[in-house]
Design a protein around this motif. Structure first.
Motif, PDB file in Angstrom:
ATOM      1  N   TYR A   1      -1.281  -3.346   1.005  1.00 24.97           N
ATOM      2  CA  TYR A   1      -1.005  -3.928   1.949  1.00 24.97           C
ATOM      3  C   TYR A   1       0.370  -4.573   2.294  1.00 24.97           C
ATOM      4  CZ  TYR A   1      -1.033  -8.533   5.118  1.00 24.97           C
ATOM      5  OH  TYR A   1       0.299  -9.585   6.441  1.00 24.97           O
ATOM      6  N   LEU A   2       0.996  -4.386   1.220  1.00 21.74           N
ATOM      7  CA  LEU A   2       2.516  -4.882   1.349  1.00 21.74           C
ATOM      8  C   LEU A   2       3.266  -3.652   1.665  1.00 21.74           C
ATOM      9  CD1 LEU A   2       3.475  -7.221  -1.679  1.00 21.74           C
ATOM     10  CD2 LEU A   2       3.175  -8.439   0.896  1.00 21.74           C
ATOM     11  N   SER A   3       2.960  -2.056   1.116  1.00 20.28           N
ATOM     12  CA  SER A   3       3.624  -1.498   1.876  1.00 20.28           C
ATOM     13  C   SER A   3       3.404  -1.099   2.780  1.00 20.28           C
ATOM     14  CB  SER A   3       3.428   0.091   0.425  1.00 20.28           C
ATOM     15  OG  SER A   3       1.941  -0.343   0.604  1.00 20.28           O
ATOM     16  N   ILE A   4       2.559  -1.288   3.586  1.00 16.40           N
ATOM     17  CA  ILE A   4       2.227  -1.638   5.319  1.00 16.40           C
ATOM     18  C   ILE A   4       3.238  -2.519   5.838  1.00 16.40           C
ATOM     19  CG2 ILE A   4       0.541  -1.689   7.305  1.00 16.40           C
ATOM     20  CD1 ILE A   4      -1.755  -0.250   5.204  1.00 16.40           C
ATOM     21  N   GLN A   5       3.112  -3.880   4.967  1.00 15.21           N
ATOM     22  CA  GLN A   5       3.996  -4.461   6.432  1.00 15.21           C
ATOM     23  C   GLN A   5       5.242  -4.373   6.334  1.00 15.21           C
ATOM     24  OE1 GLN A   5       2.564  -7.350   8.023  1.00 15.21           O
ATOM     25  NE2 GLN A   5       0.409  -6.296   7.687  1.00 15.21           N
ATOM     26  N   ARG A   6       6.036  -3.473   4.883  1.00 12.12           N
ATOM     27  CA  ARG A   6       7.362  -3.066   4.641  1.00 12.12           C
ATOM     28  C   ARG A   6       8.043  -2.186   5.188  1.00 12.12           C
ATOM     29  NH1 ARG A   6       7.240  -6.038  -1.155  1.00 12.12           N
ATOM     30  NH2 ARG A   6       6.632  -7.945  -0.800  1.00 12.12           N
TER      31      ARG A   6
END
Length: 321
Positions: free
Chosen positions: A269-274
């Motif tokens: 999720y963090l990799s998608i957001q960033r």
């Protein structure tokens, strides 16, 4: 010890076969219970009118209770009459009464608590089984292995069975499924009391009778029942009544797989957001607990497979009396 054998025959629309079935039951049987489960053909009245066998007693149900409910009524009567071994056969002529001595022998010889028929043993005999039923029973057998804990048996819906009365007394009869899940539910209940189940090879016999066990009904109803029994069995055998290495392996598997999934999903999720791909280290940190968790899960399954009951329960109880 002198064995008193009873036969239970649930009846629903089997009028044209029932007398022939009774006539074929040998002298090794002391009692025969015919359960008229609110039969539209009034099979019970027909038996009372035309059957001269003194061993026969007809039990009438004012309402239809299903095959499981009918068998339970017969079980209760047989236990009350002091039966030691109780056989269950159907009244439609598809179960050969001549096999009854073979069903009695493993129990009388203290090799098993429960004997059930297995139509899958002889490959040559499977030619007479309808292909759709063959595939369906094979799939049900695998699911039943997982849910019941009896990994060494096949053909779970086979209704030709024998059971020792002392083991039957340990089972909550009022909780048994009243309909077509009865045989599978019985296996689950037997495992919770650590009963030994024996598969007896028998021929698949099909006549012109129409099976009441429909594929659609199985697909809709059985999955939920199997899932329910599976989790109950795991809880009863690995956490409530016992705590063993299999319990530890299962707990470790749940914790590691959960941690790996949570960590992996969070970082995904963090990799998608960033907009930044996760590093190889992050991927490994997520994968390693999942891999180790699956290894622990496989170890727990292996323990479960090797933990099939081996010592007949009725033999243990008789030695304590």
């Amino acid at each position: 010890m002198l064995q008193k054998v009873a036969v239970v025959i649930p009846c629903f629309n089997v009028k044209k076969h029932i007398l022939e079935v009774i006539d074929k039951i040998g002298s090794e049987v002391n009692l025969i219970y015919v359960i008229d489960d609110k039969c539209p053909e009034a099979t019970g009245d027909y038996v009372n009118s035309y059957c001269q066998d003194s061993r026969v007693k007809v039990i009438f149900h004012p309402t239809n209770r299903g095959v499981g409910g009918a068998v339970v009524s017969g079980y209760r009567e047989a236990i009350a009459a002091g039966a030691t071994i109780i056989i269950k056969i159907d009244g439609d002529g598809q179960m050969e009464p001549a096999l009854i001595p073979k069903f009695i022998k493993p129990i009388a010889g203290d090799l098993a608590d429960y004997v059930k028929g297995n139509r899958f043993f002889d490959l040559d005999l499977l030619a007479s089984m309808p292909k759709l039923r063959l595939i369906g029973n094979a799939l049900l057998s695998f699911v039943s292995k997982m849910c019941s804990g009896y990994w060494d048996i096949m053909d779970p819906t086979n209704g030709y069975t024998a059971i020792h009365a002392s083991v039957l007394k340990m089972i909550p009869l009022h909780k048994l499924d009243k309909r077509y899940f009865f045989e599978s539910d019985m296996l689950f209940r037997l495992n919770t009391v650590r009963a030994v189940v024996y598969d007896l090879p028998m021929a698949a016999k099909y006549g012109e009778e129409i099976s009441h066990l429909k594929i659609g009904r199985v697909m809709l109803i059985f999955p939920c029942k199997y899932i329910n029994r599976f989790f109950k069995r795991i809880f009863y055998n690995y956490f409530l009544r016992d705590f063993n290495i299999g319990s530890v392996e299962l707990i470790v598997a749940i914790i590691l797989i959960s941690l790996g999934l949570i960590f992996g999903l969070y970082n995904w999720y963090l990799s998608i957001q960033r907009g930044i791909p996760a590093t190889s280290g992050t991927v490994m940190l997520a994968s390693l607990p999942i891999i180790l968790g699956f290894q622990s899960l496989l170890a727990a399954i292996n323990y479960d497979v090797t933990n099939v009951p081996k010592m007949p329960v009725h033999k243990i109880w008789e030695s304590l009396e």
